[in-house]
Design a protein around this motif. Sequence first.
Motif, mmCIF file in Angstrom:
data_model
loop_
_atom_site.group_PDB
_atom_site.id
_atom_site.type_symbol
_atom_site.label_atom_id
_atom_site.label_comp_id
_atom_site.label_asym_id
_atom_site.label_seq_id
_atom_site.Cartn_x
_atom_site.Cartn_y
_atom_site.Cartn_z
ATOM 1 N N GLY A 1 0.802 -1.214 0.000
ATOM 2 C CA GLY A 1 0.000 0.000 0.000
ATOM 3 C C GLY A 1 0.831 1.258 0.000
ATOM 4 O O GLY A 1 0.466 2.235 0.644
ATOM 5 N N ASP A 2 1.939 1.268 -0.708
ATOM 6 C CA ASP A 2 2.823 2.421 -0.739
ATOM 7 C C ASP A 2 2.443 3.350 -1.878
ATOM 8 O O ASP A 2 2.669 3.025 -3.045
ATOM 9 N N PRO A 3 1.858 4.521 -1.588
ATOM 10 C CA PRO A 3 1.445 5.415 -2.674
ATOM 11 C C PRO A 3 2.592 6.077 -3.423
ATOM 12 O O PRO A 3 2.363 6.692 -4.452
ATOM 13 N N THR A 4 3.817 5.954 -2.954
ATOM 14 C CA THR A 4 4.932 6.577 -3.669
ATOM 15 C C THR A 4 5.334 5.785 -4.907
ATOM 16 O O THR A 4 6.222 6.216 -5.633
ATOM 17 N N VAL A 5 4.697 4.644 -5.159
ATOM 18 C CA VAL A 5 5.005 3.869 -6.355
ATOM 19 C C VAL A 5 4.233 4.379 -7.567
ATOM 20 O O VAL A 5 4.436 3.884 -8.679
ATOM 21 N N VAL A 6 3.368 5.366 -7.398
ATOM 22 C CA VAL A 6 2.594 5.928 -8.511
ATOM 23 C C VAL A 6 3.513 6.831 -9.331
ATOM 24 O O VAL A 6 4.079 7.789 -8.816
ATOM 25 N N PRO A 7 3.670 6.553 -10.635
ATOM 26 C CA PRO A 7 4.527 7.404 -11.472
ATOM 27 C C PRO A 7 3.870 8.757 -11.726
ATOM 28 O O PRO A 7 2.662 8.913 -11.563
ATOM 29 N N PRO A 8 4.645 9.762 -12.115
ATOM 30 C CA PRO A 8 4.114 11.112 -12.290
ATOM 31 C C PRO A 8 2.998 11.211 -13.317
ATOM 32 O O PRO A 8 2.095 12.037 -13.170
ATOM 33 N N GLU A 9 3.030 10.384 -14.353
ATOM 34 C CA GLU A 9 1.990 10.433 -15.371
ATOM 35 C C GLU A 9 0.618 10.127 -14.779
ATOM 36 O O GLU A 9 -0.368 10.777 -15.108
ATOM 37 N N TRP A 10 0.573 9.155 -13.903
ATOM 38 C CA TRP A 10 -0.702 8.774 -13.284
ATOM 39 C C TRP A 10 -1.011 9.641 -12.074
ATOM 40 O O TRP A 10 -2.172 9.811 -11.702
ATOM 41 N N HIS A 11 -0.006 10.173 -11.426
ATOM 42 C CA HIS A 11 -0.233 11.059 -10.278
ATOM 43 C C HIS A 11 -1.020 12.290 -10.703
ATOM 44 O O HIS A 11 -1.940 12.724 -10.002
ATOM 45 N N ALA A 12 -0.691 12.840 -11.857
ATOM 46 C CA ALA A 12 -1.409 14.004 -12.364
ATOM 47 C C ALA A 12 -2.877 13.666 -12.619
ATOM 48 O O ALA A 12 -3.767 14.465 -12.322
ATOM 49 N N TRP A 13 -3.143 12.491 -13.132
ATOM 50 C CA TRP A 13 -4.525 12.085 -13.391
ATOM 51 C C TRP A 13 -5.277 11.824 -12.087
ATOM 52 O O TRP A 13 -6.432 12.227 -11.944
ATOM 53 N N LEU A 14 -4.629 11.173 -11.137
ATOM 54 C CA LEU A 14 -5.282 10.875 -9.852
ATOM 55 C C LEU A 14 -5.734 12.141 -9.129
ATOM 56 O O LEU A 14 -6.777 12.155 -8.477
ATOM 57 N N HIS A 15 -4.966 13.201 -9.249
ATOM 58 C CA HIS A 15 -5.266 14.446 -8.547
ATOM 59 C C HIS A 15 -6.012 15.456 -9.414
ATOM 60 O O HIS A 15 -6.014 16.644 -9.107
ATOM 61 N N HIS A 16 -6.636 14.971 -10.483
ATOM 62 C CA HIS A 16 -7.462 15.795 -11.368
ATOM 63 C C HIS A 16 -6.695 16.967 -11.980
ATOM 64 O O HIS A 16 -7.284 17.992 -12.290
ATOM 65 N N THR A 17 -5.401 16.820 -12.167
ATOM 66 C CA THR A 17 -4.612 17.840 -12.856
ATOM 67 C C THR A 17 -4.816 17.723 -14.362
ATOM 68 O O THR A 17 -4.844 18.731 -15.065
ATOM 69 N N THR A 18 -4.951 16.495 -14.846
ATOM 70 C CA THR A 18 -5.222 16.250 -16.254
ATOM 71 C C THR A 18 -6.488 15.411 -16.376
ATOM 72 O O THR A 18 -6.840 14.672 -15.455
ATOM 73 N N GLU A 19 -7.166 15.527 -17.517
ATOM 74 C CA GLU A 19 -8.396 14.762 -17.747
ATOM 75 C C GLU A 19 -8.095 13.301 -18.087
ATOM 76 O O GLU A 19 -8.870 12.418 -17.766
ATOM 77 N N ALA A 20 -6.988 13.080 -18.761
ATOM 78 C CA ALA A 20 -6.585 11.724 -19.141
ATOM 79 C C ALA A 20 -5.155 11.493 -18.654
ATOM 80 O O ALA A 20 -4.383 12.444 -18.493
ATOM 81 N N PRO A 21 -4.795 10.239 -18.395
ATOM 82 C CA PRO A 21 -3.410 9.971 -17.991
ATOM 83 C C PRO A 21 -2.436 10.399 -19.074
ATOM 84 O O PRO A 21 -2.725 10.283 -20.267
ATOM 85 N N LEU A 22 -1.293 10.911 -18.664
ATOM 86 C CA LEU A 22 -0.274 11.332 -19.624
ATOM 87 C C LEU A 22 0.373 10.103 -20.257
ATOM 88 O O LEU A 22 0.481 9.056 -19.623
ATOM 89 N N PRO A 23 0.799 10.192 -21.501
ATOM 90 C CA PRO A 23 1.410 9.023 -22.155
ATOM 91 C C PRO A 23 2.748 8.669 -21.499
ATOM 92 O O PRO A 23 3.544 9.534 -21.159
ATOM 93 N N GLU A 24 2.968 7.378 -21.351
ATOM 94 C CA GLU A 24 4.202 6.903 -20.731
ATOM 95 C C GLU A 24 5.280 6.595 -21.755
ATOM 96 O O GLU A 24 6.423 6.413 -21.405
ATOM 97 N N ALA A 25 4.937 6.532 -23.027
ATOM 98 C CA ALA A 25 5.879 6.099 -24.055
ATOM 99 C C ALA A 25 6.978 7.121 -24.326
ATOM 100 O O ALA A 25 8.106 6.756 -24.608
ATOM 101 N N LYS A 26 6.680 8.404 -24.254
ATOM 102 C CA LYS A 26 7.662 9.422 -24.617
ATOM 103 C C LYS A 26 8.636 9.640 -23.455
ATOM 104 O O LYS A 26 8.303 10.233 -22.444
ATOM 105 N N ARG A 27 9.842 9.137 -23.602
ATOM 106 C CA ARG A 27 10.875 9.261 -22.585
ATOM 107 C C ARG A 27 12.095 9.927 -23.205
ATOM 108 O O ARG A 27 12.568 9.512 -24.259
ATOM 109 N N TYR A 28 12.594 10.949 -22.560
ATOM 110 C CA TYR A 28 13.802 11.628 -23.017
ATOM 111 C C TYR A 28 15.020 10.993 -22.349
ATOM 112 O O TYR A 28 14.905 10.400 -21.269
#
Length: 118
Positions: A48-75
Amino acid sequence: MPVLLRLHSALFGRKVGTDRFGNVYFESKSKQPIYNRTRRWAIFAKGGDPTVVPPEWHAWLHHTTEAPLPEAKRYPWQKEHLPNLTGTAHSYRPAGHDYVGGARPVTTGDYEAWTPGS
């Protein structure tokens, strides 16, 4: 994972997606009357460790974005997400920490330890 959370997710939620760590994300089927938006939650793959949520999904969980951000684009300069390592053998330990050797760096000489009664 708790049985009641699985049951609640199956009855009142719809699955939105899964991240690369195996966490599953849900959204409520109906809007909350107070906030006029859906409730969002995650079922974690490992404990039950919430720190395992990646930033793409964290933004969606907190209603910052309407849809989860894509995980494929990595610099090349982006590091892989790590959970909070506090309390583990991989946690940050600065120079002078007891587990690193315990030698405190030399100061300018103006440090004087407090002693009671002085």
